[in-house]
Design a protein around this motif. Sequence first.
Motif, PDB file in Angstrom:
ATOM      1  N   UNK A  19       2.697  14.096  50.825  1.00  0.00           N
ATOM      2  CA  UNK A  19       3.281  15.237  51.537  1.00  0.00           C
ATOM      3  C   UNK A  19       4.700  14.927  52.006  1.00  0.00           C
ATOM      4  N   UNK A  20       4.916  13.700  52.433  1.00  0.00           N
ATOM      5  CA  UNK A  20       6.255  13.275  52.843  1.00  0.00           C
ATOM      6  C   UNK A  20       7.208  13.389  51.656  1.00  0.00           C
ATOM      7  N   UNK A  21       6.771  12.916  50.518  1.00  0.00           N
ATOM      8  CA  UNK A  21       7.602  12.968  49.314  1.00  0.00           C
ATOM      9  C   UNK A  21       7.904  14.413  48.932  1.00  0.00           C
ATOM     10  N   UNK A  22       6.898  15.277  49.012  1.00  0.00           N
ATOM     11  CA  UNK A  22       7.109  16.694  48.694  1.00  0.00           C
ATOM     12  C   UNK A  22       8.127  17.335  49.636  1.00  0.00           C
ATOM     13  N   UNK A  23       8.046  17.016  50.914  1.00  0.00           N
ATOM     14  CA  UNK A  23       8.990  17.599  51.869  1.00  0.00           C
ATOM     15  C   UNK A  23      10.393  17.045  51.652  1.00  0.00           C
ATOM     16  N   UNK A  82      15.806  11.694  56.571  1.00  0.00           N
ATOM     17  CA  UNK A  82      14.904  11.286  55.496  1.00  0.00           C
ATOM     18  C   UNK A  82      14.354   9.886  55.737  1.00  0.00           C
ATOM     19  N   UNK A  83      15.198   9.005  56.251  1.00  0.00           N
ATOM     20  CA  UNK A  83      14.739   7.649  56.564  1.00  0.00           C
ATOM     21  C   UNK A  83      13.653   7.703  57.634  1.00  0.00           C
ATOM     22  N   UNK A  84      13.855   8.530  58.659  1.00  0.00           N
ATOM     23  CA  UNK A  84      12.834   8.669  59.704  1.00  0.00           C
ATOM     24  C   UNK A  84      11.527   9.207  59.129  1.00  0.00           C
ATOM     25  N   UNK A  85      11.621  10.167  58.204  1.00  0.00           N
ATOM     26  CA  UNK A  85      10.411  10.698  57.580  1.00  0.00           C
ATOM     27  C   UNK A  85       9.666   9.612  56.812  1.00  0.00           C
ATOM     28  N   UNK A  86      10.395   8.821  56.054  1.00  0.00           N
ATOM     29  CA  UNK A  86       9.754   7.780  55.243  1.00  0.00           C
ATOM     30  C   UNK A  86       9.120   6.712  56.126  1.00  0.00           C
ATOM     31  N   UNK A  87       9.871   6.207  57.091  1.00  0.00           N
ATOM     32  CA  UNK A  87       9.346   5.137  57.947  1.00  0.00           C
ATOM     33  C   UNK A  87       8.125   5.598  58.732  1.00  0.00           C
ATOM     34  N   UNK A  88       8.226   6.743  59.369  1.00  0.00           N
ATOM     35  CA  UNK A  88       7.093   7.245  60.147  1.00  0.00           C
ATOM     36  C   UNK A  88       5.953   7.693  59.245  1.00  0.00           C
ATOM     37  N   UNK A  89       6.290   8.138  58.046  1.00  0.00           N
ATOM     38  CA  UNK A  89       5.274   8.578  57.112  1.00  0.00           C
ATOM     39  C   UNK A  89       4.373   7.464  56.622  1.00  0.00           C
ATOM     40  N   UNK A  90       4.804   6.221  56.737  1.00  0.00           N
ATOM     41  CA  UNK A  90       3.948   5.100  56.331  1.00  0.00           C
ATOM     42  C   UNK A  90       2.698   5.007  57.197  1.00  0.00           C
ATOM     43  N   UNK A  91       2.820   5.391  58.462  1.00  0.00           N
ATOM     44  CA  UNK A  91       1.663   5.370  59.358  1.00  0.00           C
ATOM     45  C   UNK A  91       1.163   6.775  59.706  1.00  0.00           C
ATOM     46  N   UNK A  95       2.070  14.008  60.155  1.00  0.00           N
ATOM     47  CA  UNK A  95       3.008  14.325  61.245  1.00  0.00           C
ATOM     48  C   UNK A  95       4.434  14.302  60.710  1.00  0.00           C
ATOM     49  N   UNK A  96       4.744  13.276  59.944  1.00  0.00           N
ATOM     50  CA  UNK A  96       6.087  13.143  59.378  1.00  0.00           C
ATOM     51  C   UNK A  96       6.418  14.325  58.467  1.00  0.00           C
ATOM     52  N   UNK A  97       5.484  14.688  57.601  1.00  0.00           N
ATOM     53  CA  UNK A  97       5.716  15.820  56.695  1.00  0.00           C
ATOM     54  C   UNK A  97       5.834  17.128  57.479  1.00  0.00           C
ATOM     55  N   UNK A  98       5.034  17.294  58.508  1.00  0.00           N
ATOM     56  CA  UNK A  98       5.119  18.503  59.334  1.00  0.00           C
ATOM     57  C   UNK A  98       6.467  18.614  60.029  1.00  0.00           C
ATOM     58  N   UNK A  99       6.944  17.497  60.551  1.00  0.00           N
ATOM     59  CA  UNK A  99       8.274  17.494  61.176  1.00  0.00           C
ATOM     60  C   UNK A  99       9.348  17.789  60.136  1.00  0.00           C
ATOM     61  N   UNK A 130      15.488  20.888  65.607  1.00  0.00           N
ATOM     62  CA  UNK A 130      15.181  19.832  66.576  1.00  0.00           C
ATOM     63  C   UNK A 130      13.678  19.696  66.842  1.00  0.00           C
ATOM     64  N   UNK A 131      12.901  20.721  66.512  1.00  0.00           N
ATOM     65  CA  UNK A 131      11.441  20.576  66.583  1.00  0.00           C
ATOM     66  C   UNK A 131      10.955  19.597  65.518  1.00  0.00           C
ATOM     67  N   UNK A 132      11.783  19.385  64.516  1.00  0.00           N
ATOM     68  CA  UNK A 132      11.457  18.415  63.474  1.00  0.00           C
ATOM     69  C   UNK A 132      12.048  17.047  63.706  1.00  0.00           C
ATOM     70  N   UNK A 133      13.320  16.998  64.116  1.00  0.00           N
ATOM     71  CA  UNK A 133      13.951  15.677  64.197  1.00  0.00           C
ATOM     72  C   UNK A 133      13.661  14.915  65.491  1.00  0.00           C
ATOM     73  N   UNK A 134      13.602  15.604  66.618  1.00  0.00           N
ATOM     74  CA  UNK A 134      13.379  14.887  67.879  1.00  0.00           C
ATOM     75  C   UNK A 134      12.016  14.193  67.934  1.00  0.00           C
ATOM     76  N   UNK A 135      10.924  14.851  67.527  1.00  0.00           N
ATOM     77  CA  UNK A 135       9.646  14.114  67.519  1.00  0.00           C
ATOM     78  C   UNK A 135       9.669  12.886  66.602  1.00  0.00           C
TER      79      UNK A 135
END
Length: 151
Positions: A19-23, A82-91, A95-99, A130-135
Amino acid sequence: KKCEQILMELSSIPADFGYVILVIGLTHLVNFYLVFLVVGARKKYGVQYPTLYASGDSKNADAFNCAQRAHQNTLEGWAPFQILMILNGLLFPCVSAGCGLAWAVGRVIYGYGYTTGGPKGRNVGGAITHLGDLPLILLTFYTGAKFAGLA
């Protein structure tokens, strides 16, 4: 031992990481949309390449510059996001894809609003962005603490 645990976790990337990759792919479509807004504004207002911003004394400078600024502002934060999505998406892949989805929707609304309504037109899209990046920014500290064995 902490490094071994990290490597073990990374060797088994969760299936939901897709899902992270798709987003991330979706964010590229958002960029294309913003590029099209700028290209359209160039044609509409007669701003030729390589001019990045129209001079303040031209008739439609503000209108063109709003479209250009919406795109440029997105580019300024896109790679770190994108870096934040990938790093957080590992765990936390869902949540990362939703953000990421919130960020992408926010950038489309931001770009459209800024291009059609001037600086005030960007507010709603900016808030959604900011609902996506701040979390994700906050989650990065927890993810880092988790990998460091502190949480």
